[in-house]
Design a protein around this motif. Structure first.
Motif, short mmCIF file in Angstrom:
data_model
loop_
_atom_site.label_atom_id
_atom_site.label_comp_id
_atom_site.label_asym_id
_atom_site.label_seq_id
_atom_site.Cartn_x
_atom_site.Cartn_y
_atom_site.Cartn_z
N LEU A 38 0.71 -1.18 -0.10
CA LEU A 38 -0.08 -0.02 0.14
C LEU A 38 0.93 1.22 0.14
CD1 LEU A 38 -2.75 -0.92 2.37
CD2 LEU A 38 -2.97 -0.89 0.04
N ALA A 39 2.06 1.34 0.72
CA ALA A 39 2.85 2.27 0.85
C ALA A 39 3.68 2.70 -0.48
CB ALA A 39 3.81 2.08 1.85
N ILE A 40 4.01 1.56 -1.19
CA ILE A 40 4.42 1.62 -2.66
C ILE A 40 3.45 2.05 -3.60
CG2 ILE A 40 5.54 0.42 -4.38
CD1 ILE A 40 6.42 -1.74 -2.52
N LEU A 41 2.19 1.62 -3.57
CA LEU A 41 1.38 2.48 -4.35
C LEU A 41 0.86 3.59 -4.14
CD1 LEU A 41 -1.27 -0.72 -4.25
CD2 LEU A 41 0.26 -0.09 -6.09
N VAL A 55 12.70 11.59 -3.39
CA VAL A 55 13.76 10.70 -2.42
C VAL A 55 13.36 10.60 -1.18
CG1 VAL A 55 16.39 10.72 -1.90
CG2 VAL A 55 15.49 11.32 -4.19
N SER A 56 13.12 11.59 -0.58
CA SER A 56 12.67 11.75 0.86
C SER A 56 11.53 10.64 1.40
CB SER A 56 12.45 13.11 1.42
OG SER A 56 11.83 13.10 2.71
N PRO A 57 10.13 10.78 0.41
CA PRO A 57 9.44 9.80 0.58
C PRO A 57 9.82 8.10 0.60
CG PRO A 57 8.46 11.46 -0.59
CD PRO A 57 9.97 11.63 -0.38
N ILE A 58 10.61 7.95 -0.43
CA ILE A 58 11.18 6.64 -0.74
C ILE A 58 12.00 6.00 0.55
CG2 ILE A 58 12.83 5.10 -1.84
CD1 ILE A 58 11.78 6.80 -4.48
N ILE A 59 12.87 7.06 1.11
CA ILE A 59 13.66 6.62 2.28
C ILE A 59 12.80 6.47 3.42
CG2 ILE A 59 15.30 7.56 3.96
CD1 ILE A 59 16.72 9.06 1.67
N ARG A 60 11.87 7.23 3.51
CA ARG A 60 11.06 6.95 4.89
C ARG A 60 10.02 5.90 4.58
NH1 ARG A 60 9.65 12.63 4.25
NH2 ARG A 60 7.71 12.18 2.95
N MET A 61 9.70 5.52 3.51
CA MET A 61 8.76 4.24 3.32
C MET A 61 9.76 2.87 3.49
SD MET A 61 7.41 2.62 -0.32
CE MET A 61 9.05 2.21 -0.75
N THR A 62 11.05 2.90 2.90
CA THR A 62 11.68 1.91 3.13
C THR A 62 12.40 1.64 4.27
OG1 THR A 62 13.83 3.16 2.40
CG2 THR A 62 12.48 1.85 0.73
N ALA A 174 0.85 -2.05 10.86
CA ALA A 174 0.29 -0.61 10.39
C ALA A 174 1.46 0.58 10.43
CB ALA A 174 -0.80 -0.21 11.54
N LEU A 175 2.57 0.01 10.88
CA LEU A 175 3.91 1.13 11.05
C LEU A 175 4.38 1.35 9.60
CD1 LEU A 175 5.88 0.09 14.27
CD2 LEU A 175 4.63 2.25 13.75
N ALA A 176 4.14 0.45 8.71
CA ALA A 176 4.65 0.27 7.52
C ALA A 176 4.00 1.33 6.40
CB ALA A 176 4.67 -1.09 6.76
N PHE A 177 2.65 1.63 6.94
CA PHE A 177 1.84 2.69 5.77
C PHE A 177 1.68 3.78 6.60
CE2 PHE A 177 -2.53 3.27 3.94
CZ PHE A 177 -1.76 3.99 2.66
N GLY A 178 1.96 5.06 5.86
CA GLY A 178 1.87 6.34 6.37
C GLY A 178 0.64 6.58 7.26
N LEU A 179 -0.60 6.21 6.41
CA LEU A 179 -1.95 6.71 6.99
C LEU A 179 -2.56 5.94 8.34
CD1 LEU A 179 -3.77 6.79 3.51
CD2 LEU A 179 -2.65 8.61 4.71
N THR A 180 -1.62 4.87 8.52
CA THR A 180 -2.12 4.01 9.73
C THR A 180 -0.81 3.96 10.62
OG1 THR A 180 -1.21 2.02 8.74
CG2 THR A 180 -3.43 2.53 8.32
N SER A 181 0.13 4.45 10.34
CA SER A 181 1.41 4.47 11.23
C SER A 181 1.03 5.07 12.76
CB SER A 181 2.59 5.40 10.81
OG SER A 181 2.00 6.91 10.77
#
Length: 236
Positions: A38-41, A55-62, A174-181
């Motif tokens: 979901l985070a990748i999508l 770049v910043s969102p990719i780093i946060r997501m990974t 839920a930590l892995a997806f920003g909306l549910t972190s």
């Protein structure tokens, strides 16, 4: 109930909680994979929409995905480490503290001393021996109950930490997806607050136990324990 029994029960609960967490870890890892997708999508949708900074969102997501996978795999160790750290913090304030079993050991010790002291006095004063023996038995029971209750509160605080943390692998993904972190941080916040509760209850129980033992007068075999005597009658 002996101190060894208390520690054995806590260890048994810890083992069962670790087993329960281990059974939920595969489910948590699978859920983490779903949240990562979901985070990748979400990131892909932002890029398609024309987001300039990627770049910043990719780093946060990974980072969030990697941290979540690690937390779920290591959660049993993290929980046990939090409990050990809480006990160590109490030990810094209360010397010799190694868990709630210490409190029950104090209760058994002082209750035994109370009974022994009254029994010794009843032998040297046979006219009041029966009354003193009964008072000694009652005092020993009341003191043990008072100290055991404080120890029981510390035991319950540790049980809450262990049992409450058992279902964390189902929430941590839920930590892995920003909306549910924010939901995913709930187990972490619970673990911290539960550890603080263990420190507070353990330290309070130990301080109360030391206070009770501190006011008990062990004058000797010819002076009844906690018996009211004039200052010149007390054994020096």
């Amino acid at each position: 109930m002996g101190p060894g029994t208390i520690e054995g029960v806590i260890d048994a609960v810890g083992v069962q909680v670790a087993q329960a967490i281990g059974a939920l870890v595969p489910v948590g890892l699978a859920l983490t994979g779903s949240f990562t997708v979901l985070a990748i999508l979400s990131l892909g949708a932002a890029i398609i929409a024309g987001a300039n900074a990627i770049v910043s969102p990719i780093i946060r997501m990974t980072g969030a995905a990697a941290g979540t996978f690690w937390a779920i795999r290591e959660w049993p160790t993290i929980v046990r480490g939090a409990l050990d750290a809480a006990r160590a913090a109490i030990g810094l304030m209360i010397g010799g503290y190694s868990g709630p079993s210490t409190l029950f050991g104090m209760a058994n010790d002082i209750a035994g001393r109370v009974g022994a002291e009254y029994s010794s006095f009843s032998i040297t004063a046979p006219l009041t021996g029966i009354a003193d023996a009964l008072m000694g038995a009652l005092a020993a029971i009341l003191i043990w109950l008072g100290l055991a209750v404080t120890g029981l509160l510390a035991v319950l605080a540790e049980f809450q930490l262990l049992i409450g943390a058992a279902v964390a692998p189902l929430v941590l993904p839920a930590l892995a997806f920003g909306l549910t972190s924010s939901l995913g941080w709930a187990p972490v916040r619970f673990l911290v607050s539960a550890a603080v509760r263990v420190v507070i209850m353990g330290a309070t129980s130990a301080i109360m136990a030391n206070a009770v033992t501190g006011v008990i007068d062990l004058g000797g075999s010819d002076v009844a324990l906690m018996r009211t005597l004039a200052p010149d009658q007390r054994v020096k």
